[in-house]
Design a protein around this motif. Structure first.
Motif, PDB file in Angstrom:
ATOM      1  N   ASP A   1       0.674  -1.157   0.240  1.00 35.08           N
ATOM      2  CA  ASP A   1       0.032   0.196  -0.060  1.00 35.08           C
ATOM      3  C   ASP A   1       0.873   1.299   0.284  1.00 35.08           C
ATOM      4  O   ASP A   1       0.649   2.250  -0.748  1.00 35.08           O
ATOM      5  CB  ASP A   1      -0.835   0.131   1.315  1.00 35.08           C
ATOM      6  N   GLU A   2       1.961   1.284   0.901  1.00 38.82           N
ATOM      7  CA  GLU A   2       2.912   2.280   0.974  1.00 38.82           C
ATOM      8  C   GLU A   2       3.599   2.493  -0.432  1.00 38.82           C
ATOM      9  O   GLU A   2       3.829   3.655  -0.815  1.00 38.82           O
ATOM     10  CB  GLU A   2       3.775   2.121   1.755  1.00 38.82           C
ATOM     11  N   VAL A   3       3.773   1.264  -1.086  1.00 34.73           N
ATOM     12  CA  VAL A   3       4.564   1.663  -2.544  1.00 34.73           C
ATOM     13  C   VAL A   3       3.395   2.177  -3.606  1.00 34.73           C
ATOM     14  O   VAL A   3       3.925   2.964  -4.290  1.00 34.73           O
ATOM     15  CB  VAL A   3       4.959   0.271  -2.934  1.00 34.73           C
ATOM     16  N   ALA A   4       2.428   1.566  -3.274  1.00 32.97           N
ATOM     17  CA  ALA A   4       1.334   2.173  -4.115  1.00 32.97           C
ATOM     18  C   ALA A   4       0.956   3.691  -4.032  1.00 32.97           C
ATOM     19  O   ALA A   4       0.828   4.304  -5.143  1.00 32.97           O
ATOM     20  CB  ALA A   4       0.066   1.577  -4.231  1.00 32.97           C
ATOM     21  N   ARG A   5       1.011   3.967  -3.024  1.00 34.99           N
ATOM     22  CA  ARG A   5       0.685   5.489  -2.495  1.00 34.99           C
ATOM     23  C   ARG A   5       1.861   6.342  -2.988  1.00 34.99           C
ATOM     24  O   ARG A   5       1.568   7.349  -3.686  1.00 34.99           O
ATOM     25  CB  ARG A   5       0.437   5.617  -1.172  1.00 34.99           C
ATOM     26  N   GLY A   6       3.197   5.653  -2.976  1.00 32.73           N
ATOM     27  CA  GLY A   6       4.364   6.367  -3.277  1.00 32.73           C
ATOM     28  C   GLY A   6       4.350   6.679  -4.814  1.00 32.73           C
ATOM     29  O   GLY A   6       4.687   7.717  -5.264  1.00 32.73           O
ATOM     30  N   GLY A   7       3.875   5.478  -5.590  1.00 34.19           N
ATOM     31  CA  GLY A   7       3.883   5.612  -6.860  1.00 34.19           C
ATOM     32  C   GLY A   7       2.980   6.544  -7.431  1.00 34.19           C
ATOM     33  O   GLY A   7       3.198   7.269  -8.631  1.00 34.19           O
ATOM     34  N   GLU A   8       1.615   6.445  -6.801  1.00 30.13           N
ATOM     35  CA  GLU A   8       0.845   7.661  -7.195  1.00 30.13           C
ATOM     36  C   GLU A   8       1.424   8.887  -6.906  1.00 30.13           C
ATOM     37  O   GLU A   8       0.935   9.680  -7.821  1.00 30.13           O
ATOM     38  CB  GLU A   8      -0.591   7.243  -6.205  1.00 30.13           C
ATOM     39  N   ALA A   9       1.791   9.266  -5.898  1.00 35.57           N
ATOM     40  CA  ALA A   9       2.381  10.460  -5.543  1.00 35.57           C
ATOM     41  C   ALA A   9       3.392  10.848  -6.595  1.00 35.57           C
ATOM     42  O   ALA A   9       3.422  12.211  -7.199  1.00 35.57           O
ATOM     43  CB  ALA A   9       2.870  10.821  -4.064  1.00 35.57           C
ATOM     44  N   ALA A  10       4.155   9.991  -6.845  1.00 34.92           N
ATOM     45  CA  ALA A  10       5.311  10.084  -7.817  1.00 34.92           C
ATOM     46  C   ALA A  10       4.610  10.644  -9.293  1.00 34.92           C
ATOM     47  O   ALA A  10       5.222  11.233  -9.910  1.00 34.92           O
ATOM     48  CB  ALA A  10       6.322   9.086  -8.001  1.00 34.92           C
TER      49      ALA A  10
END
Length: 303
Positions: free
Chosen positions: A193-202
């Motif tokens: 989830d953190e990786v997905a949120r980070g990818g979305e923010a990126a």
């Protein structure tokens, strides 16, 4: 009495005296036994007396003793299972009852009997509660319940159970592995989830940067086109003014510039007819007149 008999008699009396005296340490209690029967109790420190060679003295601890139970697998409410062990503190309070219950085994036998009592009391109490209460910090009530049951059962042994504490509450090995696997899966899900949120923010930052690049590029291109248009307009204005002042000279310069660009290079070759429009200016009268030097004009006469 002859002196020769005095020393043996004194020696025998000394041996009898020493055999009839015993000392009780302040950390101990003592029972005087005669052929296995209790003849005397000595619970205060100091000297005691017994019949030599007939009676014997057995010492017991007067201090508080500790007992660590073996791990017990307990089934809680909801069919959850835990491996539990406890630590108990106890003390001998009734020497006669303790001797009758433990025999010659003494404290070691009492440890075994108390361990059996605790192994029955712990499942009896914990089997009526939930895992959350057992694993919580506030489980004093459970330990007091176990202590009360153990104290009541231990009265027949002549001992008093002072306190009982649960020292370990773990899951069984098979449940522990499943719990670790579930915890690992939860952590991996949280990481995903953190990786997905980070990818979305990126992606949002990247899209904003790309949009900014497009906007700035468009703005710069628009500015450049505006400046280029203004420069072309200014150039055309200047050319128009120059053309308006001397059209023949302007035509001559344009033709010369065309000739220069067309014939530039070492190996340039042009194949065309002599009467081509390209040479119209040189063949025209205006070209000949423009090519010929201007005739000197006469200076004005002096007045």
């Amino acid at each position: 009495m002859r002196p020769i008999y005095i020393l043996p008699v004194l020696f025998i009396l000394l041996v009898l005296f020493l055999s009839s005296v015993f000392i009780v340490d302040e950390r101990k209690k003592a029972l005087v036994l005669q052929f296995g029967e209790i003849m005397q109790e000595k619970e205060t420190p100091g000297l005691g007396w017994k019949i030599p060679f007939i009676q014997e003295v057995v010492y017991y601890e007067d201090r508080i003793l500790g007992l660590q139970t073996a791990p017990i697998e307990v089934t809680l409410l909801g069919e959850r299972r835990l491996v539990v062990d406890a630590f108990a503190r106890w003390r001998i309070t009734d020497l006669k009852a303790f001797r009758q219950a433990t025999g010659a085994g003494g404290e070691e036998r009492a440890q075994v009997l108390l361990g059996n009592i605790l192994q029955q009391a712990i499942p009896e109490v914990l089997g009526k509660t939930t895992q959350d209460r057992v694993l919580s910090q506030d489980r004093t009530g459970l330990m007091n319940d176990i202590r009360d049951i153990a104290r009541r059962e231990a009265e027949a042994l002549g001992v008093t159970v002072i306190d009982v504490r649960l020292t370990r509450t773990d899951l069984p090995e098979q449940n522990l592995n499943a719990t670790y696997a579930r915890m690992r899966a939860e952590r991996e899900r949280e990481a995903a989830d953190e990786v997905a949120r980070g990818g979305e923010a990126a992606q949002r930052v990247r899209a904003a940067a790309d949009r900014t690049v497009v906007e700035e590029t468009s703005k710069a291109r628009r500015t450049a086109e505006t400046i280029r248009g203004e420069a072309d307009a200014e150039r055309n204005r200047i050319l128009a003014e120059a053309y308006g002042q001397d059209p023949e000279f302007f035509a001559f310069m344009r033709s010369m510039d065309a000739y220069r660009k067309a014939l530039r290079g070492e190996n340039s070759t042009i194949v065309m007819q002599p009467d081509s429009e390209f040479f119209d200016y040189l063949n025209s009268e205006a070209g000949a007149a423009g090519a010929a030097p201007a005739a000197p004009t006469a200076a004005p006469a002096a007045p």
